[in-house]
Write a protein that holds these residues in place. Structure first.
Motif, PDB file in Angstrom:
ATOM      1  N   PHE A 198      -0.161   1.337   6.608  1.00 60.74           N
ATOM      2  CA  PHE A 198      -0.235   1.606   5.178  1.00 60.74           C
ATOM      3  C   PHE A 198      -1.664   2.012   4.841  1.00 60.74           C
ATOM      4  N   GLU A 199      -1.801   2.749   3.774  1.00 61.31           N
ATOM      5  CA  GLU A 199      -3.127   3.088   3.288  1.00 61.31           C
ATOM      6  C   GLU A 199      -3.687   1.895   2.497  1.00 61.31           C
ATOM      7  N   GLY A 200      -4.878   1.469   2.857  1.00 63.70           N
ATOM      8  CA  GLY A 200      -5.478   0.323   2.178  1.00 63.70           C
ATOM      9  C   GLY A 200      -4.901  -0.982   2.674  1.00 63.70           C
ATOM     10  N   LEU A 201      -5.113  -2.009   1.870  1.00 62.62           N
ATOM     11  CA  LEU A 201      -4.696  -3.357   2.233  1.00 62.62           C
ATOM     12  C   LEU A 201      -3.490  -3.769   1.405  1.00 62.62           C
ATOM     13  N   ILE A 202      -2.710  -4.671   1.985  1.00 63.92           N
ATOM     14  CA  ILE A 202      -1.562  -5.225   1.275  1.00 63.92           C
ATOM     15  C   ILE A 202      -1.849  -6.706   1.013  1.00 63.92           C
ATOM     16  N   VAL A 220       6.064  -7.444   5.423  1.00 65.63           N
ATOM     17  CA  VAL A 220       6.009  -6.000   5.229  1.00 65.63           C
ATOM     18  C   VAL A 220       7.157  -5.358   6.011  1.00 65.63           C
ATOM     19  N   VAL A 221       7.619  -4.224   5.516  1.00 71.20           N
ATOM     20  CA  VAL A 221       8.649  -3.423   6.207  1.00 71.20           C
ATOM     21  C   VAL A 221       8.024  -2.076   6.526  1.00 71.20           C
ATOM     22  N   ILE A 222       7.934  -1.786   7.797  1.00 73.35           N
ATOM     23  CA  ILE A 222       7.360  -0.507   8.250  1.00 73.35           C
ATOM     24  C   ILE A 222       8.520   0.452   8.515  1.00 73.35           C
ATOM     25  N   LYS A 223       8.457   1.585   7.840  1.00 72.40           N
ATOM     26  CA  LYS A 223       9.551   2.554   7.927  1.00 72.40           C
ATOM     27  C   LYS A 223       9.123   3.804   8.696  1.00 72.40           C
ATOM     28  N   ASN A 224      10.120   4.715   8.823  1.00 75.77           N
ATOM     29  CA  ASN A 224       9.895   6.035   9.437  1.00 75.77           C
ATOM     30  C   ASN A 224       9.333   5.913  10.853  1.00 75.77           C
ATOM     31  N   LEU A 225       9.867   4.988  11.626  1.00 73.88           N
ATOM     32  CA  LEU A 225       9.476   4.872  13.030  1.00 73.88           C
ATOM     33  C   LEU A 225      10.485   5.636  13.890  1.00 73.88           C
ATOM     34  N   ALA A 227     -15.140 -16.868   0.555  1.00 72.04           N
ATOM     35  CA  ALA A 227     -14.865 -15.573  -0.063  1.00 72.04           C
ATOM     36  C   ALA A 227     -13.372 -15.419  -0.299  1.00 72.04           C
ATOM     37  N   GLN A 228     -13.039 -14.684  -1.306  1.00 73.70           N
ATOM     38  CA  GLN A 228     -11.631 -14.480  -1.649  1.00 73.70           C
ATOM     39  C   GLN A 228     -10.977 -13.540  -0.646  1.00 73.70           C
ATOM     40  N   LEU A 229      -9.732 -13.875  -0.319  1.00 72.06           N
ATOM     41  CA  LEU A 229      -8.980 -13.036   0.625  1.00 72.06           C
ATOM     42  C   LEU A 229      -8.606 -11.744  -0.077  1.00 72.06           C
ATOM     43  N   GLU A 230      -9.058 -10.616   0.479  1.00 71.03           N
ATOM     44  CA  GLU A 230      -8.823  -9.328  -0.168  1.00 71.03           C
ATOM     45  C   GLU A 230      -7.468  -8.735   0.190  1.00 71.03           C
ATOM     46  N   GLY A 231      -6.941  -9.018   1.372  1.00 69.04           N
ATOM     47  CA  GLY A 231      -5.637  -8.487   1.751  1.00 69.04           C
ATOM     48  C   GLY A 231      -5.476  -8.459   3.260  1.00 69.04           C
ATOM     49  N   TYR A 232      -4.419  -7.778   3.693  1.00 70.78           N
ATOM     50  CA  TYR A 232      -4.097  -7.689   5.119  1.00 70.78           C
ATOM     51  C   TYR A 232      -3.995  -6.230   5.517  1.00 70.78           C
ATOM     52  N   GLY A 233      -4.398  -5.983   6.753  1.00 66.70           N
ATOM     53  CA  GLY A 233      -4.233  -4.652   7.342  1.00 66.70           C
ATOM     54  C   GLY A 233      -3.254  -4.700   8.497  1.00 66.70           C
ATOM     55  N   VAL A 234      -2.233  -3.847   8.455  1.00 63.52           N
ATOM     56  CA  VAL A 234      -1.188  -3.819   9.494  1.00 63.52           C
ATOM     57  C   VAL A 234      -1.350  -2.516  10.288  1.00 63.52           C
ATOM     58  N   GLU A 235      -1.417  -2.637  11.597  1.00 62.03           N
ATOM     59  CA  GLU A 235      -1.610  -1.470  12.479  1.00 62.03           C
ATOM     60  C   GLU A 235      -0.631  -1.564  13.653  1.00 62.03           C
ATOM     61  N   GLY A 262      13.635   4.160  19.648  1.00 57.42           N
ATOM     62  CA  GLY A 262      13.407   4.064  21.076  1.00 57.42           C
ATOM     63  C   GLY A 262      11.959   3.893  21.458  1.00 57.42           C
ATOM     64  N   ASP A 263      10.994   4.065  20.532  1.00 54.29           N
ATOM     65  CA  ASP A 263       9.583   3.868  20.878  1.00 54.29           C
ATOM     66  C   ASP A 263       9.294   2.386  21.082  1.00 54.29           C
ATOM     67  N   LYS A 264       8.381   2.133  22.036  1.00 52.91           N
ATOM     68  CA  LYS A 264       7.887   0.771  22.248  1.00 52.91           C
ATOM     69  C   LYS A 264       6.488   0.682  21.629  1.00 52.91           C
ATOM     70  N   LEU A 265       6.355  -0.180  20.650  1.00 53.27           N
ATOM     71  CA  LEU A 265       5.118  -0.243  19.870  1.00 53.27           C
ATOM     72  C   LEU A 265       4.551  -1.665  19.907  1.00 53.27           C
ATOM     73  N   HIS A 266       3.184  -1.690  19.847  1.00 46.97           N
ATOM     74  CA  HIS A 266       2.463  -2.957  19.658  1.00 46.97           C
ATOM     75  C   HIS A 266       2.063  -3.047  18.170  1.00 46.97           C
ATOM     76  N   PHE A 267       2.149  -4.250  17.619  1.00 47.22           N
ATOM     77  CA  PHE A 267       1.789  -4.467  16.211  1.00 47.22           C
ATOM     78  C   PHE A 267       0.714  -5.548  16.133  1.00 47.22           C
ATOM     79  N   ARG A 268      -0.210  -5.368  15.178  1.00 45.04           N
ATOM     80  CA  ARG A 268      -1.225  -6.405  14.900  1.00 45.04           C
ATOM     81  C   ARG A 268      -1.511  -6.439  13.397  1.00 45.04           C
ATOM     82  N   VAL A 269      -1.924  -7.626  12.950  1.00 40.80           N
ATOM     83  CA  VAL A 269      -2.240  -7.857  11.531  1.00 40.80           C
ATOM     84  C   VAL A 269      -3.609  -8.533  11.468  1.00 40.80           C
ATOM     85  N   ARG A 270      -4.488  -8.019  10.580  1.00 43.42           N
ATOM     86  CA  ARG A 270      -5.813  -8.617  10.375  1.00 43.42           C
ATOM     87  C   ARG A 270      -6.012  -8.926   8.879  1.00 43.42           C
TER      88      ARG A 270
END
Length: 1323
Positions: free
Chosen positions: A959-963, A968-973, A938-946, A976-984
């Protein structure tokens, strides 16, 4: 015969270049004698040869059974028309008289037929024919011809202008004497002896298999070769006898020509000029083209007294066309000589060459060339033959079935001998005898005596060895033994040819006349002289074959041949003939009819009602058919009336006789009438029996239920009794079905049928026979289910019975299945049970699947599956499928359900790899990753970043939807916050497993130490010439953005001299036009707060050097001068690498280089001419180049009166022929990628190089590029395809010679053209 006659009309004769019409014999060219010389072997896969004979001279035709040689010339005309001269406007009449009355005559003008008209009048009266031109014009002047049968006579009409005075010519020009009459008619007393015919009447002599030609005449044989599917002209060979090639005999008497026309055919001509009697013999024409071959044989008979022209064969000038092959024949007729036999070849071998002609004349040898060839061959054999004392004869002849013994004599009695047949070694079929006489004497000490070897005739090949003699015995020679035999001793061999003559097959026992009756078996038997010989059967002149009806059978039993007719008829009467190639036999067959006899006649019968009437009649012939009649009306077979015929007995049976069957019955055979009458008497006994229904399932219990499958036929056969026949009534569910019996009283029998009426459905009906009532439902349906009652009534009472009918059917189809989930190669499908189970419980389901684009359904299970949820496996990932379901009960399988919605088996991708932080600030973070290793079909539809905060489980989409990017550059964070990131990764199957960072990331900017990355080419001194541009790009790193500063030799750079541009990751220094002042050390400094990183770059700007100083002459002697100078003050900002010293004669001022790169500041110039004045020049050279530095200085010789004579030297020849020092190498390349072929060549002068592909010059082809550098030759082929494969040749040519090399290039197709994507981080 008819086929030969049809072919003869188009292939009779084609003449040589003289415009002479072909002779037409009275037979029309269709007699067997003419057709024997026309060979037209048509075959679609080989060339076709049509042989025609053309003669110039006299001809005869074997009409009227003429078979002797001296046959006179035959002509269809008794009187021939003669050429005339006529004045313009006069009337001309041509008359001809034929041999036969009412013969068909055709008049021609210029080879075109003439029709009867006003200008040309054609008349015929019996055997007299006339052609009239009422008013002659100039256009009538032509050559005319009259044709009758196979004879053609030409005559000419000349038209002269009408004279002014004098009388016109009133009569035709006298014609020559008429030709003689045929041989079968007596010539008149006044007739002259037979004279030769005119050249235009030359004809053809054909006798059996030979063509008769008079001595001294000319004959032309023409072979027409129809090309058919041939691509080029075939090759032809002419032979005389079995092996003599006539190509070497071309000359005065023999000419071979050919005419080639690609669109039509090829004509090969063989012309024999001035034929001689020794030219007679068998000839053969062979044509071949690769694997196709055809041939044609013909004979030539030369009639006339033999003449010998000794001078023509002695002088050697006109004997090249002689066709005398008598010296090459094994057996030939010799003159009777009373003296002892003399071997002429022994005499010739011992005689001198000057006596050859005399000896040949004495012994009757006319072929001197053949004699010389044979003598030469005999002498060669005598010189070379070391193993043979006596060889095989050139040829042997034996009759079929006889025995022949081939003998040779070897020089060595112990020599081993091999016998070959057609090049293959012969293996003995019986016991092999190899007996040596000396060996037997030494072994058994037997006296020298004759040893007899007895061989069984059943052995095919027998080998014998007696002393020096070796024998090969062939028993029972057959046609398979006709071959070339070779005896091999060591490396020597001798060859002979064996000809097996097949005797004609004769009939030993003739056919006998027979008389048989119609229908009997006939066997016509004959016996031939040879077993397995082919025979031909004929009836009344028509050949018998094995047809589809198998009327005639042909049987072979050894020498016996039998024609079998199984059942003779009147049409088989006639004369039967059996033919072989050596005889025939005739017998007459007569067929007669036989009388018919009645062995047992029919007799009168008296029977009672409902009894059986049986009649039998027996005749003599079991094959005779007959007809039964009742009161003169033919009796037809029915359910009660049975007519049988078994052998000679004819039977008539009537079941349940009724009063209507009474009458007179007659049996009439086909051939005769044998009448017998009988009267049937029926006695009626009135009886009344109450009706009774006899059923096994009667009653009200469940056992009386009958189950029927829907669609099948339900037939309830109810046995009933009662007298008179009862009335039957059927009811269902309380509703009686109205029945209407037929009027039984009119016919005196029970009613045959009732019609059941039920709501307009005609599928239900009732039939009644004697003792039975049948209730039938055609194609049972669900509404036919229920209880049925049958009531029977007659005057004596009534009876009833009840029957329950249950209709069962296959279940209804289930609803369309639903696909619950899909996997990589599987899916889970679910469906609902059918609404109606068909009256039987559903035992399971059968599932099928197919590809969406296909029409073929594939069954997934063969045994019923009990559940309503099924997992289908072994599917192809990425291919769309559909599913459908069948329900199965005890009756069968339902119709299939509707197809499910299309689905694609596909698995989620693997997790993205290489997830890392690319950059981070106080409010943003930059992430990057690579494409998953396994994407799937199947064709790769995109990535989801959370992301989610540390300590919580709430993942927030960034982001809304898939990229669709891998970064990617995630803004408006929040800082001082400690965040976990994942990509699917997402595809049709859903999200992949997530790719996570190893630990939580704190959102704040991190300081990065500054670092300068100097490119490799700038780590050394950068050298540039004056006027060139300088563009330096220096990358660096560091966070936050560092401060960049430049300096040269410790001083800041001026913006007017240098342009600078800085960014977050690099800095650029640009100089548009470099000057020598831009040379120096450039320092780069990158600073973040207190942390600094520096780097240095050295730039050197170079220019041409200055002029050398103080050029002067220090010494002059003989032919030499010494000069010196000083180095220039300006070296151009780089080292001086040498000086260029030149000289020039002041008279010509033509400069010559003395030293190209002289390193010292002084030199000696030699080879000067005394008395001349010279100018010298010195140029300084650095890495930029030389520059003119000083004015020339004049030097004058000190001895103006002296002259110098230069010595003469022999110029050396430096020329060398072109030769390749490294050849081309064969290669195999992939289509679409440039390919090169290289080789090296040397030669003086420089050779000219030419490239070829498959021997075609490709020098001007745009697809190829040729390079030549220092003798290395390169051919570049741009993006070759499969058609560019072949043999490539390189040819080098100069004045001294040439050389060629070649190689083979193979171009392969690239099957996997898909390129794997390259991640951005690897680029």
């Amino acid at each position: 015969m008819k086929g030969f006659q049809a072919a003869a009309t188009s292939f009779l004769s084609v003449f040589q270049s003289q415009k002479i019409d072909p002779p037409n014999p009275p037979c029309g060219g269709t007699c067997v004698s003419h057709l024997r010389h026309t060979c037209n072997m048509l075959h679609p896969q080989r060339p076709t040869v049509s042989l025609h004979t053309c003669y110039i001279g006299l001809y005869t035709c074997p009409m009227g059974g003429c078979s002797h040689v001296n046959c006179p010339v035959f002509s269809a005309f008794v009187k021939k028309p003669k050429g005339q001269e006529a004045e313009e406007g006069s009337c001309v009449v041509f008359e001809a008289e034929t041999e036969k009355h009412n013969a068909k005559v055709k008049w021609q003008c210029g080879a075109k037929d003439i029709d009867n008209s006003k200008t040309h009048v054609i008349a015929a009266d019996g055997n007299k024919h006339s052609f009239t031109i009422p008013a002659v014009t100039k256009g009538d002047a032509n050559v005319y011809a009259v044709i009758a049968g196979g004879s053609k006579v030409k005559f000419e009409l000349k038209v002269i202008a009408k004279p002014g005075e004098g009388e016109p010519s009133t009569g035709p020009v006298p014609a020559p004497a008429d030709p003689p009459a045929p041989a079968s008619a007596e010539p008149p007393a006044t007739a002259d002896p037979p004279a030769p015919a005119a050249p235009t009447e030359d004809g053809l002599d054909n006798f059996g298999k030979g063509c008769l030609l008079h001595a001294g005449k000319t004959i032309t044989f023409v072979a027409k070769v129809h090309l058919g599917t041939l691509l080029k002209k075939p090759a032809v060979k002419w032979f005389k006898g079995k092996w003599m090639d006539l190509a070497s005999k071309c000359g005065k008497h023999l000419q071979l020509k050919e005419t080639y026309d690609r669109k039509t055919q090829v004509l090969f001509r063989m012309q024999i000029v001035e034929a001689k009697p020794n030219f007679a013999g068998a000839y053969r024409c062979e044509v071949s083209s690769r694997d196709k071959f055809d041939s044609c044989n013909f004979d030539l008979i030369v009639h006339g007294r033999p003449t010998f022209d000794l001078t023509s064969s002695i002088d050697g000038k006109e004997d090249s066309g002689e066709l005398d092959f008598s010296g090459l024949l094994k057996k030939r007729a010799t003159q009777t000589n009373t003296g002892p036999d003399v071997d002429v070849w022994e005499i010739l071998k011992k005689a001198p060459v000057t006596d050859y002609e005399k000896i040949a004349f004495q012994h009757g040898i006319t072929d001197l060339r053949g004699m010389l060839k044979r003598l030469k061959k005999m002498k060669k054999e005598e010189k070379k033959s070391e193993a043979f004392n006596k060889k095989l004869d050139p040829a042997y002849q034996i009759e079929k079935g006889h025995k022949i013994k081939l003998a040779i004599e070897v020089t060595d009695p112990n020599a081993l001998v091999k016998w070959l047949k057609n090049g293959q070694e012969i293996q003995p079929t019986g016991r092999e005898y190899m007996i040596s006489l000396q060996y037997m004497l030494s072994l058994y000490d037997v006296l020298r005596s004759e040893i007899k070897i007895c061989s069984c005739e059943l052995w095919r090949y027998i080998f014998e060895s007696v002393g020096n003699m070796r024998y090969l015995t062939i028993n029972h020679c057959s046609l398979a033994d006709d071959a070339a035999y070779t005896c091999v001793v060591g490396e020597e061999k001798c060859t002979t040819e064996l000809f097996v003559k097949e005797p004609p097959v004769t009939i030993v026992k003739d056919l006998e006349d027979q008389m048989v009756m119609v229908g009997e078996r006939v066997e016509l038997e004959c016996e031939v002289s040879e077993e397995g010989a082919p025979v031909k059967w004929e009836k009344d002149g028509v050949e018998l074959t094995r047809d589809e009806s198998f009327k005639y059978r042909f049987k072979k039993d050894g020498l016996k041949h039998i024609l079998i007719i199984n059942e003779a008829t009147k049409e088989d009467c006639g004369h039967y003939r059996v033919k072989t190639n050596g005889g025939e036999s005739v017998a007459e067959l007569m067929v007669q009819e036989k009388d018919l006899e009645v062995y047992q006649s029919i007799a009168d019968l008296t029977v009672k009602a409902k009894e059986e009437a049986f009649f039998k009649c027996e005749v003599s012939d079991e094959k005779v058919k007959g007809t039964w009649y009742k009161n003169g009306v033919e009796v037809k077979a029915s359910s009660r009336t049975h007519i049988t015929h078994v052998g000679r007995i004819h039977k008539l049976t009537i079941d349940a006789v009724t009063p209507e069957d009474e009458g007179d019955y007659t049996f009439v055979p086909e051939d005769i009438k044998q009448n017998r009458f009988f009267k049937v008497k029926i006695d009626y006994v009135p009886r009344q029996d109450p009706p009774k229904i006899h059923l096994d399932c009667m009653g009200r219990s469940a056992d009386s239920t009958i189950i029927v499958v829907a669609g099948n036929k339900l037939r309830l056969d109810v046995p009933i009794t009662g007298d008179p026949a009862p009335t039957v009534i059927w009811t269902k569910g309380g509703k009686a079905s109205a029945t209407k019996p037929e009027d039984a009283a009119n016919k005196g029998k029970a009613p045959l049928s009732w019609t059941v009426v039920s709501e307009g459905d005609g599928r239900v009906h009732v039939e009644s026979t004697m003792g039975h009532c049948v209730f039938t439902i055609e194609g049972a349906e669900r509404q036919d289910e229920g209880g049925y009652s049958v009531i029977v009534r007659n005057p004596a009472g009534e009876d009833t019975a009840e029957i329950n009918v249950k209709v069962v059917d296959v279940p209804d189809p289930p609803l369309a299945p639903r696909v619950l989930s899909v996997g990589e190669d599987s899916c889970v499908v679910q469906w609902d049970p059918p609404a109606f189970d068909g009256g039987q419980p559903v035992i399971g389901y059968v599932l099928e699947r197919k590809k969406k684009q296909s029409y073929r359904w594939m069954r997934l299970n063969f045994d019923p599956y009990p559940d309503t949820t099924f997992e289908a496996k072994r599917m192809i990932e990425g291919v769309a499928y559909e599913m459908r379901v069948y329900a199965v009960n005890a009756i069968g399988m339902s119709r299939h359900s509707a197809a499910s919605q299309p689905f694609v088996p596909v698995a989620p991708t693997s997790e993205p790899i290489g997830l890392c932080i690319d950059d981070i600030s106080n409010t943003t973070i930059s992430l990057k990753w690579r494409t998953p290793e396994r994407v799937g079909a199947a064709q790769l539809e995109g990535y989801g970043v959370e992301y989610c905060k540390e300590g919580t489980d709430e993942w927030v989409p960034a982001f809304e939807g898939l990229i669709d990017r891998n970064s990617v550059v995630i803004k408006n964070l929040c800082t001082g916050d400690k965040l976990h990131f994942r990509v699917r990764a997402y595809n049709m199957a859903g999200p992949s497993p997530p790719a996570r960072l190893a630990q939580a990331v704190s959102i704040q900017e991190i300081m990065q130490r500054p670092k300068i990355w100097i490119p490799r080419n700038l780590r050394q001194t950068l050298v540039k010439k004056v006027g060139e541009s300088i563009n330096l790009v220096i990358p660096f790193q560091g966070k936050p953005r560092p401060t960049v500063s430049w300096s040269r030799d410790g001083e800041p750079l001026k913006p007017t001299e240098v342009s600078l541009r800085n960014s977050d990751t690099d800095t650029i220094l640009f100089i548009r036009m470099a000057e020598r002042t831009h040379s120096g050390k450039y320092d780069l400094q990158v600073q973040i707060e207190n942390v600094v990183d520096t780097a240095s770059i050295h730039i050197q700007i170079v220019d041409l050097p200055g002029s050398p100083q103080d050029l002067k002459i220090t010494d002059v002697w003989s032919f030499n001068v010494a000069i010196e100078w000083k180095a220039p003050k300006d070296n151009g900002n780089c080292d001086i690498i040498g000086y260029l010293v030149r000289k020039a004669d002041k008279k010509t001022m033509e400069w010559f280089t003395v030293f190209e790169q002289h390193r010292r500041t002084n030199c000696v110039v030699s080879d000067l001419v005394m008395g001349n004045e010279y100018v010298f020049q010195v140029l300084a050279i650095n890495q930029v180049g030389p520059k003119q530095t000083h004015h020339p200085q004049v030097f004058t010789s000190f001895s103006p009166g002296s002259r110098y004579k230069s010595p003469n030297y022999k110029q050396h020849d430096f020329s060398e022929a072109a030769k390749f020092t490294h050849p081309l190498v064969s290669r195999s390349v992939i289509a679409g990628y440039n390919a090169t072929l290289s080789c090296s060549v040397r030669g003086i002068p420089k050779p000219k190089v030419t490239w070829y592909k498959n021997k075609m010059d490709i020098s001007n082809e745009a697809k190829y590029r040729m390079f030549s550098k220092q003798g290395v030759l390169t051919l570049e082929i741009r993006k070759p395809c499969t058609f560019d494969g072949g043999v490539y040749t390189c040819k080098a040519v100069n004045d001294s010679g040439e050389d060629v090399v070649e190689c083979k290039l193979e171009v392969r197709c690239e099957y996997d053209t898909r390129a794997k994507p390259t991640p951005a981080s690897h680029r």
